[in-house]
Scaffold this active site. Structure first.
Site, PDB file in Angstrom:
ATOM      1  N   CYS A  94      -5.842   3.830  -4.232  1.00  0.00           N
ATOM      2  CA  CYS A  94      -6.043   2.464  -3.761  1.00  0.00           C
ATOM      3  C   CYS A  94      -7.295   1.760  -4.267  1.00  0.00           C
ATOM      4  CB  CYS A  94      -6.013   2.452  -2.242  1.00  0.00           C
ATOM      5  SG  CYS A  94      -6.875   3.832  -1.481  1.00  0.00           S
ATOM      6  N   ASP A 144       0.001  -0.860  -4.924  1.00  0.00           N
ATOM      7  CA  ASP A 144      -1.289  -0.392  -5.448  1.00  0.00           C
ATOM      8  C   ASP A 144      -1.204   0.962  -6.142  1.00  0.00           C
ATOM      9  OD1 ASP A 144      -0.903   1.119  -3.122  1.00  0.00           O
ATOM     10  OD2 ASP A 144      -3.000   1.004  -2.495  1.00  0.00           O
ATOM     11  N   ASN A 145      -0.166   1.732  -5.839  1.00  0.00           N
ATOM     12  CA  ASN A 145       0.076   3.014  -6.498  1.00  0.00           C
ATOM     13  C   ASN A 145       1.458   3.485  -6.087  1.00  0.00           C
ATOM     14  OD1 ASN A 145      -2.451   3.735  -4.276  1.00  0.00           O
ATOM     15  ND2 ASN A 145      -0.434   4.585  -3.851  1.00  0.00           N
ATOM     16  N   ASP A 159       0.843  -1.196   0.000  1.00  0.00           N
ATOM     17  CA  ASP A 159       0.000   0.000   0.000  1.00  0.00           C
ATOM     18  C   ASP A 159       0.879   1.247   0.000  1.00  0.00           C
ATOM     19  OD1 ASP A 159      -2.092   1.797   0.239  1.00  0.00           O
ATOM     20  OD2 ASP A 159      -3.134   0.633   1.769  1.00  0.00           O
ATOM     21  N   ASP A 160       0.939   1.945  -1.123  1.00  0.00           N
ATOM     22  CA  ASP A 160       1.715   3.195  -1.270  1.00  0.00           C
ATOM     23  C   ASP A 160       3.221   2.969  -1.314  1.00  0.00           C
ATOM     24  OD1 ASP A 160      -0.789   4.333  -1.060  1.00  0.00           O
ATOM     25  OD2 ASP A 160      -0.308   5.642   0.613  1.00  0.00           O
ATOM     26  N   LYS A 184      -6.457  -5.520   3.619  1.00  0.00           N
ATOM     27  CA  LYS A 184      -7.315  -4.393   3.249  1.00  0.00           C
ATOM     28  C   LYS A 184      -8.330  -4.778   2.161  1.00  0.00           C
ATOM     29  CE  LYS A 184      -6.735   0.328   1.373  1.00  0.00           C
ATOM     30  NZ  LYS A 184      -5.738   1.412   1.207  1.00  0.00           N
ATOM     31  N   HIS A 192     -11.498  -2.358   1.094  1.00  0.00           N
ATOM     32  CA  HIS A 192     -11.652  -1.039   0.479  1.00  0.00           C
ATOM     33  C   HIS A 192     -12.309  -1.088  -0.902  1.00  0.00           C
ATOM     34  CE1 HIS A 192      -9.832   3.280   0.129  1.00  0.00           C
ATOM     35  NE2 HIS A 192     -11.106   3.276   0.504  1.00  0.00           N
ATOM     36  N   LYS A 222       1.658   9.617  -5.536  1.00  0.00           N
ATOM     37  CA  LYS A 222       0.332   9.025  -5.418  1.00  0.00           C
ATOM     38  C   LYS A 222      -0.719  10.083  -5.754  1.00  0.00           C
ATOM     39  CE  LYS A 222      -2.840   7.157  -1.936  1.00  0.00           C
ATOM     40  NZ  LYS A 222      -2.992   6.721  -0.521  1.00  0.00           N
TER      41      LYS A 222
END
Length: 475
Positions: free
Chosen positions: A112, A304-305, A74-75, A162, A164, A339
């Site tokens: 995300c 994810d990014n 994540d990130d 996660k 989301h 991001k």
């Protein structure tokens, strides 16, 4: 090493170092030891040609459908993994990169929820009206998701981490194809309280809220290992969605001690969270070895990014981070942007795939998108969905195996609340909502420094027409 030559006549995986990005700084934050991540970006790597430099070992005949493990960071920034030159310690991700195929032009969306929607539907998230982090009802009622497809094919399906992609109580993982679920519903949580930024409870098992002690990274890893170690006859699909290095960051001292000389302190927190996650990934890989499942398991790792620049809030998470400003977080260099941006830094991310005996090792420079994985994995497991799936992605297995044939120009698409972007071959068009238009040749200008919109009026018009056509399917 058996090396395949790209259609451009050059060998991918090596080549000249690209020109230094204008204004590029040395890695002065103590977390990149060298400019190693720039090595090998020349030749085909910056271009839109399909091709991979691979070592022998691909394309053994399929005996049974493989287990599938998808690990989503994540990130995580481009320059935040060891194999891209970072001094952040990621020995297990680096091990995976040596054993597998590095996907050096793997694209996602800038945030995300959209990336996750693209992963499990094979469609651009804007087809669902999703262009940013989202809650409530995400999917159309007739949407066939990746876990649902695999479940129909006889897979046991599980998520750890996660979600989301919808809000409880109705829009939760088990509704969309997961046999079992564990982790958190929201976009982010405090790593220890497991509450969303508003204070709302989020941690759950099988879509039912529960209270549990422990750091989120450790809990997500332990659940993933449990799924792998559970005896079963059918193959499994395991989706591991870590919460880090997304803010807010609060790491055990064991991981902080690895980076005591790193400043500012928020970058230290970030580095510690990445190494903590990497340790979890190592445990997952070890579990596959321990259960003799390594050889029949496909593992995909991706962020994810791109990395986020900074964060601070005096009120979120009950004010726990009011005096812990996250002034420096990710590192996307050499790419431009963060991001949330449709520049390369927001959408081009670290990615690796490992499938022993079926896919080669090395690196692949074929442009690909997160939406490609559902049609690709459907092919891998031998599933041919009935009817029109309306997939935007394509089966990229031939490209992964280095046998993609003649050069193919991919057309890739992004939509955010502020802009739309299109990549067609080497050319990238960005159209901002304020009317500003930018055009870049990624083969010659991978860092997006020279806007050619005024110099290429005919090409600009053609790409604008392509953008208008591809966006018709948006909801």
């Amino acid at each position: 090493m058996r090396v395949l030559t790209c259609e451009c006549g050059m060998t991918c995986g090596g080549g000249e170092r690209p020109p230094t990005r204008p204004g590029e700084r040395d890695m002065d934050n103590g977390l990149v030891t060298r400019r190693a991540f720039l090595q090998g970006l020349g030749g085909c790597a910056a271009a839109g040609l399909v091709g991979c430099a691979v070592s022998a070992g691909g394309d053994a005949p399929d005996k049974r459908p493989p287990n599938i493990v998808v690990i989503l960071a994540d990130d995580l920034g481009w320059a935040d993994v060891g194999y891209h030159g970072s001094a952040i310690k990621t020995p297990h991700i680096d091990r995976l990169s040596r054993q597998g195929l590095r996907l050096e032009q793997h694209y996602v969306t800038p945030t995300c929820t959209p990336t996750r929607v693209g992963l499990i539907t094979g469609r651009y998230p804007s087809r669902f009206g999703v262009t940013a982090p989202a809650y409530g009802k995400i999917f159309h009622d007739d949407t066939l998701t990746l876990p649902a497809l695999l479940k129909r094919a006889g897979y046991h399906t599980a998520i750890s981490g996660k979600w989301h992609m919808g809000s409880p109580p109705d829009e939760t993982p088990r509704k969309y194809g997961f046999d079992e679920s564990y982790g958190y519903f929201h976009g982010q949580i405090d790593p220890y309280t497991h509450h969303y930024k508003t204070g709302e409870a989020s941690w759950h098992r099988n879509d039912e809220l529960l209270e549990e002690e422990g750091h989120a990274t450790d809990l997500i890893t332990a659940e993933a290992v449990r799924v792998i170690e559970t005896p079963r006859q059918e193959p499994f699909f395991l989706y591991v969605a870590y919460s880090v290095p997304h803010f807010p960051l609060d790491e055990p001292q064991r991981w902080l001690d690895l980076y005591l000389d790193v400043e500012p302190v928020s970058r230290r927190w970030y580095a510690a969270s990445v190494s903590h996650m990497d340790d979890g990934i190592g445990r997952i890989l070890d579990a596959l070895d321990r259960t003799d499942r390594r050889e029949d398991t496909l593992v995909l790792f991706v962020s994810d990014n791109g990395g986020q620049k900074s964060w601070h809030s005096a009120t979120q998470y009950h004010g726990r981070y009011a005096d812990k400003s996250h002034t420096v977080l990710g590192d996307n260099r050499p790419w431009r942007g963060w991001k949330g941006d449709v520049y390369e830094g927001g959408i081009r991310v670290p990615a690796i795939i490992r499938w022993p005996g079926h896919l080669p090792g090395g690196r692949c420079d074929a442009p690909m998108h997160i939406v490609d994985w559902m049609p690709t994995l459907a092919t891998v497991v031998g599933v041919e969905p009935q009817g029109d799936m309306r997939w935007d992605g394509r089966n990229i297995r031939p490209a992964l195996q280095g046998r993609s044939g003649p050069a193919v120009e991919r057309t890739l698409y992004w939509k955010t609340p502020n802009a739309r972007a299109l990549r067609q071959g080497d050319w990238k068009l960005i159209v901002f909502n304020n009317g500003k238009t930018e055009l870049y040749n990624l083969a010659e200008d991978p860092y997006e420094q020279t806007d050619l919109a005024a110099d290429e009026p005919d090409r600009l018009v053609r790409l604008q027409q392509s953008l208008a056509h591809i966006s018709v399917g948006d909801w």
